[in-house]
Motif scaffolding. Structure first.
Motif, short mmCIF file in Angstrom:
data_model
loop_
_atom_site.label_atom_id
_atom_site.label_comp_id
_atom_site.label_asym_id
_atom_site.label_seq_id
_atom_site.Cartn_x
_atom_site.Cartn_y
_atom_site.Cartn_z
N PHE A 148 -6.91 2.46 -1.40
CA PHE A 148 -7.35 3.44 -0.41
C PHE A 148 -7.75 2.71 0.86
CE2 PHE A 148 -8.99 6.60 -3.85
CZ PHE A 148 -7.68 6.86 -4.20
N LEU A 149 -7.38 3.27 2.00
CA LEU A 149 -7.81 2.74 3.29
C LEU A 149 -8.80 3.73 3.90
CD1 LEU A 149 -4.35 1.66 4.82
CD2 LEU A 149 -5.88 0.35 3.31
N TYR A 150 -9.92 3.23 4.42
CA TYR A 150 -10.98 4.08 4.94
C TYR A 150 -11.08 3.91 6.46
CZ TYR A 150 -12.18 4.29 0.02
OH TYR A 150 -12.12 4.47 -1.35
N LYS A 151 -11.14 5.02 7.13
CA LYS A 151 -11.06 5.05 8.59
C LYS A 151 -12.15 4.20 9.26
CE LYS A 151 -10.81 8.37 12.42
NZ LYS A 151 -10.76 9.81 12.77
N TYR B 155 4.17 -7.44 1.10
CA TYR B 155 4.97 -6.49 1.87
C TYR B 155 6.43 -6.52 1.40
CZ TYR B 155 0.94 -6.01 4.89
OH TYR B 155 -0.33 -5.73 5.37
N PRO B 156 7.16 -5.38 1.62
CA PRO B 156 6.72 -4.15 2.28
C PRO B 156 5.79 -3.32 1.40
CG PRO B 156 8.95 -3.87 1.47
CD PRO B 156 8.59 -5.30 1.21
N VAL B 157 5.08 -2.38 2.05
CA VAL B 157 4.22 -1.43 1.35
C VAL B 157 4.52 -0.04 1.88
CG1 VAL B 157 2.35 -3.06 0.88
CG2 VAL B 157 2.35 -1.75 3.03
N VAL B 158 4.03 0.96 1.18
CA VAL B 158 4.24 2.35 1.57
C VAL B 158 2.88 2.96 1.93
CG1 VAL B 158 5.04 4.64 0.87
CG2 VAL B 158 6.26 2.59 0.09
N LEU B 159 2.77 3.53 3.13
CA LEU B 159 1.54 4.17 3.59
C LEU B 159 1.73 5.69 3.53
CD1 LEU B 159 -1.29 3.65 4.91
CD2 LEU B 159 -0.15 3.98 7.11
N LYS B 160 0.73 6.39 3.00
CA LYS B 160 0.87 7.84 2.79
C LYS B 160 -0.33 8.60 3.34
CE LYS B 160 3.57 7.46 -1.50
NZ LYS B 160 3.64 7.86 -2.93
N VAL B 161 -0.04 9.73 3.98
CA VAL B 161 -1.07 10.73 4.31
C VAL B 161 -1.31 11.54 3.03
CG1 VAL B 161 -1.57 12.78 5.68
CG2 VAL B 161 -0.43 10.84 6.72
N PRO B 162 -2.55 11.88 2.72
CA PRO B 162 -2.84 12.54 1.44
C PRO B 162 -2.12 13.85 1.19
CG PRO B 162 -4.86 11.69 2.39
CD PRO B 162 -3.78 11.51 3.42
N ASP B 163 -1.81 14.63 2.24
CA ASP B 163 -1.26 15.97 1.99
C ASP B 163 0.17 16.12 2.48
OD1 ASP B 163 -1.82 15.83 4.65
OD2 ASP B 163 -2.84 17.77 4.77
N VAL C 167 -2.24 3.29 0.46
CA VAL C 167 -1.19 2.29 0.63
C VAL C 167 -0.77 1.87 -0.78
CG1 VAL C 167 -2.81 0.34 0.86
CG2 VAL C 167 -0.48 0.14 1.74
N GLN C 168 0.55 1.91 -1.01
CA GLN C 168 1.06 1.63 -2.35
C GLN C 168 2.12 0.54 -2.32
OE1 GLN C 168 2.38 5.50 -3.86
NE2 GLN C 168 0.58 5.57 -5.19
N GLU C 169 2.22 -0.14 -3.45
CA GLU C 169 3.27 -1.11 -3.68
C GLU C 169 4.63 -0.43 -3.46
OE1 GLU C 169 5.09 -2.98 -7.84
OE2 GLU C 169 3.24 -1.79 -7.81
N PHE C 170 5.53 -1.12 -2.79
CA PHE C 170 6.88 -0.59 -2.57
C PHE C 170 7.76 -0.95 -3.76
CE2 PHE C 170 11.26 -1.27 -0.93
CZ PHE C 170 11.54 0.06 -0.64
N MET C 171 8.28 0.08 -4.42
CA MET C 171 9.21 -0.13 -5.54
C MET C 171 10.53 0.53 -5.18
SD MET C 171 6.95 0.71 -8.98
CE MET C 171 8.43 0.56 -10.01
N TYR C 172 11.53 -0.26 -4.84
CA TYR C 172 12.82 0.35 -4.53
C TYR C 172 13.59 0.60 -5.82
CZ TYR C 172 17.33 1.63 -2.82
OH TYR C 172 18.47 2.33 -2.58
N THR C 173 14.09 1.81 -5.96
CA THR C 173 15.00 2.17 -7.03
C THR C 173 16.10 3.02 -6.42
OG1 THR C 173 13.63 4.10 -7.57
CG2 THR C 173 13.27 2.11 -8.88
N ASP C 174 17.24 3.08 -7.08
CA ASP C 174 18.35 3.89 -6.56
C ASP C 174 18.01 5.38 -6.61
OD1 ASP C 174 19.96 1.72 -5.99
OD2 ASP C 174 20.87 1.69 -7.99
#
Length: 496
Positions: A310-313, A328-336, A368-375
């Motif tokens: 979690f990233l806190y403002k 890196y790379p990582v994936v950043l997400k907005v909660p909604d 922010v999550q680990e980037f897991m590439y899958t097909d």
């Protein structure tokens, strides 16, 4: 079929309107006592007073005790009894009022000419056209057949008072409005044709025909209607303007993209309060629509996920430190976010911090999550804690997500629909573990599989069911299973 009862103090109060076999006096309704008849009943309480312990009050009170759907409910009567209570819900309505005033010069002129303005609402409709939209909103908040609304002028106009109004206090023009509004409100109950009376229950499907990426396409909706009617459910498509009609139904199926902040959540809450069978239920919407909540829930129950932080403002030092430690790379997400929106891949620390700065404008916490590439991602559809369908959603060509919004138009990758028994057992087991934490409704679990590792990406409370995609293997049987679950729950409610 739903039975209608229109309750008035005295039958003479109805003299201005056509006779109706649905009409009954308050005394006769109350004297009927509680009966074992299981026919769904809608009561429209038109008594002239709802004050505590009056005939009007007891009509709504005993209607609820008898399992009848009644307007106004006891809750609405109690809320309208004191301004100290209903005043708590006026802020958003006053805000809407002043927006209407600012937008309409006609309304500004009319309000300036009136030092005091009072209008009558009949099932959310009013003769004062400039405030028709506000009237609808007021009825959604305070569902009462007849309301008198007074306004206080000023720099910011305010709703001064809300009061129930009796039939005998209507003007001739308002009587005409009332007759039209009553017919509109209860038309589904009044206008059952002989052919439609064969259906045991009524199911509403909430849709938005203007939605760019709806959870179900028109052909899938037709299949739902067809399957429901085959099982004895009369299925109607409704929209957000039909909020006040929810009590007419036995069940609600939400086929719009759900959000805590829009009308879909209010529909779910209303349906739950009215005793309808509802998917998505409000608890599932709350739990699934926020990725922060979902990630915390899955982690606490040790359900496998990609590495998540979690990233806190307001904690810039922690953010800088974490950004320097991530792989890196990582994936950043907005909660909604939904449909891959509000999700961005950061290739390095600089990109992460820049993206986080932009996203913190919308949320105090980011993921922010680990980037897991899958097909492809797995999507397991789950209904009542049992797998319903299984799909592989492939990434858009040349892109790392299923949906690609970067081109100005939304592109999506290919798919493959499989029998559930052909899906790796670990994928199905992990999906079912995740949905048991949410509830027993309809969910779509997104998972990634890399070798022996299976992780949950998210749980969707409102999964896609589109023709020739999710139904490609089960075809009609998918819709029969879905409608059959609504029927099973409706039967259980009736027996209870």
């Amino acid at each position: 079929m739903t039975r209608l009862k229109i309750v008035v103090d005295k039958l003479a109060d109805w003299v201005a309107y056509y006779p109706s076999e649905d009409l009954i006096s308050a005394h006769d309704y109350l004297a009927q006592g509680s009966r074992t008849d299981a026919t769904p009943t809608q009561v429209i309480n038109l008594c002239n007073s709802y004050r505590y312990l009056s005939y009007g009050y007891y009509t709504s009170l005993l209607a609820e005790a008898r399992g009848h759907k009644v307007i106004p409910s006891i809750r609405a009567i109690n809320d309208l009894g004191k301004k100290s209570i209903y005043g708590l819900n006026l802020d958003s309505l006053n805000e809407s009022l002043n927006k209407l005033v600012k937008r309409s010069k006609t309304l500004q002129t009319q309000l300036e000419d009136d030092q005091r303005l009072e209008i009558t609402l009949c099932f959310g409709q009013t003769l004062f056209e400039p405030l028709s939209e506000l009237a609808r909103q007021i009825f959604e908040h305070f569902p009462c057949p007849l309301l008198s609304i007074s306004f206080r002028p000023g720099d910011n106009w305010q709703i001064e008072a809300l009061k129930p109004k009796g039939l005998k206090h209507l003007t001739p023009e308002e009587e005409d409005l009332f007759a039209t509004a009553l017919d509109g409100f209860s038309r589904k109950i009044w206008r059952k044709t002989t052919q439609r009376r064969k259906y045991r229950y009524d199911l509403a499907i909430l849709v938005d025909h203007q939605e760019a990426l709806p959870p179900s396409d028109p052909q899938a909706l037709k299949q739902m209607i067809r399957a429901g009617r085959k099982l004895g459910l009369d299925v109607d498509l409704i929209s957000k303007k039909d909020f006040s009609r929810l009590a007419e139904y036995d069940g609600l199926f939400i086929r719009e993209t759900t959000s805590i902040s829009n009308h879909t959540y209010r529909f779910a809450k209303k349906a739950e309060v009215e005793g309808l069978v509802v998917m998505d239920d409000p608890t599932s919407i709350l739990r699934c629509c926020n990725k922060v909540y979902l990630a915390d829930l899955l982690a606490s129950k040790k359900i496998a996920m990609p590495g998540t932080h979690f990233l806190y403002k307001d904690h810039k030092k922690e953010l800088q430190q974490l950004a320097g430690e991530l792989n890196y790379p990582v994936v950043l997400k907005v909660p909604d976010g939904a449909f891959s929106k509000g999700v961005v891949k950061a290739e390095n620390k600089t990109e992460l911090l820049e993206a986080a700065k932009n996203y913190f404008r919308h949320s105090a916490i980011l993921l922010v999550q680990e980037f897991m590439y899958t097909d492809y991602d797995w999507r397991i559809g789950v209904l009542n804690n049992k797998p319903l369908f299984a799909c592989q959603y492939f990434m858009t060509q040349g892109h790392w997500q299923i949906y690609n919004h970067s081109t100005g138009t939304t592109e999506s990758g290919d798919f493959a629909t499989l029998p559930v028994h052909q899906v790796p057992q670990q994928v199905v087991k992990t999906a079912l573990k995740a949905t048991r934490l949410i509830g027993d409704g309809l969910y779509g679990v997104d998972l990634k599989q890399s070798g022996e590792r299976v992780v949950v990406i998210e749980v969707n409370d409102n999964p896609n069911i589109d023709s020739e995609v999710e139904d490609a293997y089960l075809k009609e049987d998918l819709y029969l299973q879905l409608m059959g679950e609504f029927l099973r729950r409706m039967e259980n409610k009736r027996r209870a």
